[in-house]
Scaffold this active site. Structure first.
Site, PDB file in Angstrom:
ATOM      1  CB  SER A   1       4.863  80.910  83.386  1.00 45.27           C
ATOM      2  OG  SER A   1       3.992  80.731  82.291  1.00 45.27           O
TER       3      SER A   1
ATOM      4  CE1 TYR B   1       3.026  86.265  83.701  1.00 41.89           C
ATOM      5  CE2 TYR B   1       3.074  84.615  81.961  1.00 41.89           C
ATOM      6  CZ  TYR B   1       2.911  84.951  83.295  1.00 41.89           C
ATOM      7  OH  TYR B   1       2.635  83.960  84.219  1.00 41.89           O
TER       8      TYR B   1
END
Ligand SMILES: NC(=O)c1ccc[n+]([C@@H]2O[C@H](COP(=O)([O-])OP(=O)(O)OC[C@H]3O[C@@H](n4cnc5c(N)ncnc54)[C@H](OP(=O)(O)O)[C@@H]3O)[C@@H](O)[C@H]2O)c1
Length: 251
Positions: free
Chosen positions: A144, A157
């Site tokens: 990501s 995250y």
């Protein structure tokens, strides 16, 4: 075996209900993928995903897989490879967590890290070893942009994705020249159930766009894929901003 364009005949998805993974599976089935394994936590959603891909003409099987149970990975994934060659593994499992809540609940934060990072280290190594034994195949890892630079709003995250991304890059270098290809995919904000209800980030995209980028990356045997591609330039600029400036950005 993959065809001359690098597209797989057989696919193993880790995180078998992931919307991005399923969009990718649909796209690859429309090309030449015939066998699909969906590895995931047993649920009606996993069975429905398998049934849907079957309707598209693929032979689909499910296998129980929990990222949080690394001791079981060798057995669960070994079973899949024992049934026949796997041309592509798509490592798609992940959890966003709830940053505000998880900052107050270290146990929950650790589960995010264990799912996204240590779960992937374990499953990634098991699959890499099996692919190496075959002598061919691609391991495609959904990283990501959040891992490029930790943001105040989601650093739990983001840090887990930074670890995953670094791990996948290193694994790709370790496997270079073995016939096994590792491709790191860095999407920005993708409209899936993972991001449902969150304010949309600039350059937001769709699971279908990620699937198209994965296909193109496979054809090119790319090592890194950004989705959308313009994020490569944006993140390169953001990565080098001084901390004090970055901290004040509304990101
Ligand atoms: N959506 C975005 O904006 C975005 C952006 C960049 C990267 N990504 C990454 O892309 C990947 C797929 O995301 P998505 O948008 O497709 O989200 P999604 O539809 O919510 O899929 C997440 C997947 O992870 C699985 N999972 C979670 N915890 C697990 C565990 N302990 N063991 C096994 N599987 C587990 C879920 O399975 P269950 O059905 O069992 O919950 C589901 O299959 C993730 O790694 C995510 O971090 C997403």
């Amino acid at each position: 075996m993959k065809d001359a364009f690098g597209l797989p005949q057989s696919l193993l998805v880790l995180g078998g209900t992931s919307e991005i993974a399923l969009a990718t599976a649909r796209r690859l089935i429309a090309r030449r993928t015939r066998t699909v394994w969906l590895a995931g936590r047993p649920s009606p959603g996993l069975d429905e995903a398998a049934a849907h891909l079957r309707d598209l003409g693929a032979e689909v099987r499910t296998v129980a897989f929990d990222a949080l149970d690394p001791d079981a990975h060798e057995d669960a994934l070994g079973k899949v490879f024992a049934e026949g060659d796997v041309d592509m593994v798509l490592l798609a499992f992940g959890t966003l967590g709830d940053q505000a809540h998880d900052e107050r609940d270290p146990g929950a934060a650790v589960r995010v890290a264990q799912t996204n990072y240590t779960g992937a280290v374990s499953a990634g190594l098991v699959c890499a070893s099996a692919l190496q034994t075959q002598g061919h195949g691609s391991l495609v890892v959904l990283s990501s942009v959040a891992g490029e630079r930790a943001r105040r709003a989601n650093f739990i995250y983001g840090s887990s994705k930074a670890g995953l991304d670094a791990f996948a890059q290193g694994l790709g270098d370790a496997l270079h020249g073995t016939g096994v290809h590792v491709m790191v995919v860095r999407p920005g904000f993708v409209r899936t159930r993972m991001t449902a209800g969150l304010p949309e980030a600039p350059l937001a995209t769709t699971p279908e766009a990620v699937a198209a980028a994965v296909e193109l990356g496979l054809r090119r045997r790319a090592e890194t894929v950004w989705v959308p591609g313009t994020l490569r330039v944006v993140m390169s600029a953001l990565r080098h901003l001084p901390r004090g400036v970055f901290r004040r950005l509304p990101v």
